[in-house]
Scaffold this motif. Sequence first.
Motif, short mmCIF file in Angstrom:
data_model
loop_
_atom_site.label_atom_id
_atom_site.label_comp_id
_atom_site.label_asym_id
_atom_site.label_seq_id
_atom_site.Cartn_x
_atom_site.Cartn_y
_atom_site.Cartn_z
N GLU A 49 0.99 -1.75 0.06
CA GLU A 49 -0.28 -0.15 -0.16
C GLU A 49 0.84 1.55 0.26
O GLU A 49 0.39 2.24 -0.83
N GLN A 50 1.85 1.21 0.80
CA GLN A 50 2.32 2.65 0.45
C GLN A 50 4.49 2.58 0.41
O GLN A 50 4.79 3.40 0.79
N GLY A 51 5.03 0.97 0.26
CA GLY A 51 6.26 1.14 0.18
C GLY A 51 6.90 0.85 1.61
O GLY A 51 8.23 1.14 1.17
N TYR A 52 6.51 1.30 2.85
CA TYR A 52 7.20 0.72 3.83
C TYR A 52 5.88 0.08 5.10
O TYR A 52 5.20 0.27 4.55
N SER A 53 6.83 0.01 5.91
CA SER A 53 6.34 -0.82 7.09
C SER A 53 6.73 -0.83 8.36
O SER A 53 7.53 -0.88 8.39
N PHE A 54 6.32 -0.09 9.24
CA PHE A 54 6.84 -0.27 11.31
C PHE A 54 5.92 -1.48 11.58
O PHE A 54 4.47 -1.81 11.48
N VAL A 55 6.25 -2.81 12.07
CA VAL A 55 5.94 -3.47 13.06
C VAL A 55 6.17 -3.78 14.24
O VAL A 55 7.19 -4.27 14.43
N ASP A 56 5.04 -3.98 15.46
CA ASP A 56 5.84 -4.37 16.20
C ASP A 56 5.32 -6.40 16.90
O ASP A 56 4.29 -7.02 16.15
N TYR A 57 6.21 -6.84 16.89
CA TYR A 57 6.47 -8.53 17.56
C TYR A 57 7.67 -9.09 17.89
O TYR A 57 7.92 -7.67 19.07
N ILE A 58 7.49 -9.81 18.92
CA ILE A 58 7.93 -10.75 19.56
C ILE A 58 8.81 -11.74 18.81
O ILE A 58 9.15 -12.42 17.72
N TYR A 59 11.28 -11.93 19.01
CA TYR A 59 11.89 -12.39 18.78
C TYR A 59 12.97 -12.43 18.87
O TYR A 59 13.04 -11.85 20.50
N LYS A 60 12.88 -13.62 18.91
CA LYS A 60 14.82 -14.04 19.68
C LYS A 60 15.92 -13.51 19.85
O LYS A 60 15.72 -12.30 18.32
N LYS A 61 16.17 -13.14 21.22
CA LYS A 61 17.70 -12.03 20.17
C LYS A 61 18.97 -12.95 20.47
O LYS A 61 18.63 -14.18 20.16
N PRO A 62 19.71 -12.48 19.62
CA PRO A 62 20.85 -13.01 19.28
C PRO A 62 22.35 -13.92 19.78
O PRO A 62 21.70 -13.68 20.60
N GLU A 63 22.37 -15.00 19.91
CA GLU A 63 23.50 -15.64 20.41
C GLU A 63 22.50 -15.98 21.62
O GLU A 63 22.84 -15.98 23.05
N SER A 64 20.84 -15.53 21.66
CA SER A 64 20.32 -16.36 23.35
C SER A 64 19.37 -16.78 22.90
O SER A 64 18.26 -16.50 21.95
N ASN A 65 18.35 -18.00 23.78
CA ASN A 65 17.10 -18.35 22.95
C ASN A 65 15.56 -16.87 24.08
O ASN A 65 14.96 -17.62 24.08
N ILE A 66 16.96 -16.38 24.59
CA ILE A 66 14.93 -15.35 24.97
C ILE A 66 14.72 -14.74 23.87
O ILE A 66 14.97 -13.69 22.82
N ILE A 67 13.44 -14.82 24.20
CA ILE A 67 12.01 -13.94 23.30
C ILE A 67 12.20 -11.85 24.02
O ILE A 67 11.73 -12.54 25.19
N ARG A 68 12.48 -11.62 22.65
CA ARG A 68 11.89 -9.98 23.00
C ARG A 68 11.26 -9.56 22.80
O ARG A 68 11.31 -9.73 21.60
N PRO A 69 10.35 -8.31 23.46
CA PRO A 69 9.58 -7.62 22.03
C PRO A 69 10.93 -6.85 21.23
O PRO A 69 11.69 -6.52 21.70
N LYS A 70 10.20 -6.70 20.33
CA LYS A 70 10.73 -6.34 18.94
C LYS A 70 9.80 -4.87 18.14
O LYS A 70 9.02 -5.06 17.75
N VAL A 71 10.72 -3.85 17.36
CA VAL A 71 10.32 -2.81 16.68
C VAL A 71 11.03 -2.99 15.13
O VAL A 71 12.21 -3.17 15.17
N SER A 72 10.77 -3.78 14.13
CA SER A 72 11.30 -3.77 12.31
C SER A 72 10.90 -2.61 11.55
O SER A 72 8.88 -2.30 11.28
N TYR A 73 11.64 -2.19 11.01
CA TYR A 73 11.32 -0.94 10.45
C TYR A 73 11.78 -1.60 8.32
O TYR A 73 12.82 -2.42 8.43
N PHE A 74 9.97 -2.48 7.54
CA PHE A 74 10.45 -2.97 6.15
C PHE A 74 10.47 -2.15 4.87
O PHE A 74 9.07 -1.37 5.80
N LYS A 75 11.90 -1.75 3.96
CA LYS A 75 10.84 -0.61 3.08
C LYS A 75 11.44 -1.80 1.54
O LYS A 75 12.44 -2.28 1.63
N LEU A 76 10.73 -1.70 0.69
CA LEU A 76 11.14 -1.67 -0.58
C LEU A 76 12.01 -1.18 -1.69
O LEU A 76 11.34 -0.24 -1.36
N TYR A 77 12.95 -1.86 -1.84
CA TYR A 77 13.58 -1.53 -3.08
C TYR A 77 13.61 -2.20 -3.71
O TYR A 77 13.73 -3.11 -4.68
#
Length: 532
Positions: free
Chosen positions: A162-190
């Motif tokens: 719809e607009q070429g980019y997106s902000f999404v809140d979700y939970i994901y595993k931290k690097p080198e760890s099995n701990i799940i934490r809340p995360k926000v990511s920015y996605f943009k189409l090239y």
Amino acid sequence: MKIIKESNISTIIIFSTIFIISSLMLFNGYFFITKQYEILQAQIEDSKKTFVENKRNVLKREVDAIIEFIEFKKQRTTLNDPKALAALKLEVYDWIRHIRYGGQEHNYIFVYQVEQIKGGDKFAKMLINPNRPDLEGEYISDAYTDENGKAFRKIFLQDIHEQGYSFVDYIYKKPESNIIRPKVSYFKLYKEWNLIIAAGAYTDDIDKEIDIAKTDFKKKMKLEVTSAIIIFLLFALIANTFAVMLGKRIERFLQTYHKQVQQKTLELENLNKTLESRVLEEIQKNREQEQLLIQKSKFIALGEMISNIAHQWRQPLSQLSALLMTLKLKYNMDKLDKSAMEIKCVEAENIVEYMSHTIDDFRNFFMPNKDKKSFSIHASIDEVLRIIGMSITNQEIAIEVNILHDEYIVGYKSEYEQVVLNLLSNAKDAIIASGKQGGKITISLQSDETTVRLIIQDNGGGIKIEPVEKIFEPYMSTKEQNEGTGIGLYMAKLIIEKSMKGKLEARNENGGAIFTIELEKGFKEALGGSPL
């Protein structure tokens, strides 16, 4: 059993003071601490919002910077050469894989090679993901969900579509760890390379700051509570000292008061011995005073009756005098025939009969027993005009009667006619006093389902008294002192509103005064009507 006594009042004051002060301090302390926690919670929420917003701005800035870098490198590369383009992509991908931002190792860039922008089980390949190198080169599905069941890939694909980019809140595993934490990511189409470039940041770092703030808050609260307790103890000591002093003072006051009461009791006992004779003496004086007041009220009532009779007779006497002068003039001129004589005699008889009725009406007005009867308003107007009509028209004042439909009311006919006569006489006098040429008095009758209104209007300049309602006050007159007593309208208002339970109102309009007599149809005793 009496709890409060003179002997223990000092103790009661002291304990009451301690209880009241303690209650107030506890209440204020509870309110203060509760309010501080509310403020802290609001600050935490604001901090979370600000933290997340700052994270979003950083992510967007990082992704936009990567795209700008790619565009910069493309401008310095021969894009027509497949080998040069492939080398450029390898260089860019390797550079992206090693990017870390914000000074934290887990803040990395990940890239999807899009195969189907609309989504699906193989909508893209994971091109770069430093956190999950095992997924690089593998197809990924948009149906993937985080630990809370949120299909965040479907969400960012929809936003990108719809607009070429997106902000999404979700939970994901931290690097080198099995701990799940809340995360926000920015996605943009090239679009040019069919890439979705994304940057993510974990938002649980704010929890550490919140824990630090809560710890500082608890320390601060302990300090403030300790200070409040010290202040409370000091204040309680001062208040108790004051309470003891006040209690002692009250005790001394009560002792003095007790002695005064004893003295007054002795005086009252002596007074009671002579009270009966004093009461009888005062009763006799009051009876004599009441008799004087009764006599005085009778004289006042008699004076009002005589004043009203004089007020109502003045015009008929003038008419009778004019009639006699007319007869005398015609007799001296040998123009008095039998027909004219009979007419004038009838007029004189009507005037004399009206004057006789006036005495009876005013006498009945002050008597408690008077009979009501049904009468025609049109007929009453005709009777009044027969008495006063000639004196009005002789002054070159026109009388217009607008009564299209007659109405009947049950009430006191003579009193009603007195009111109408008084209003017509006042209208005539007002027109004469104004010196207006073409004077006119209009009498109109209006009615609806429940009410009958008689409206008398003149063009005599209106009522000069303000407010207009004061015209109905006793002895309030706009005429010269020798021309009116000022109680005609006062009596008229009493007749209509007290005796007949109606309304008599006045107002100025179109250069004259308008008086309205309003009565209910079928006026009955049951509705509250009674003679004055």
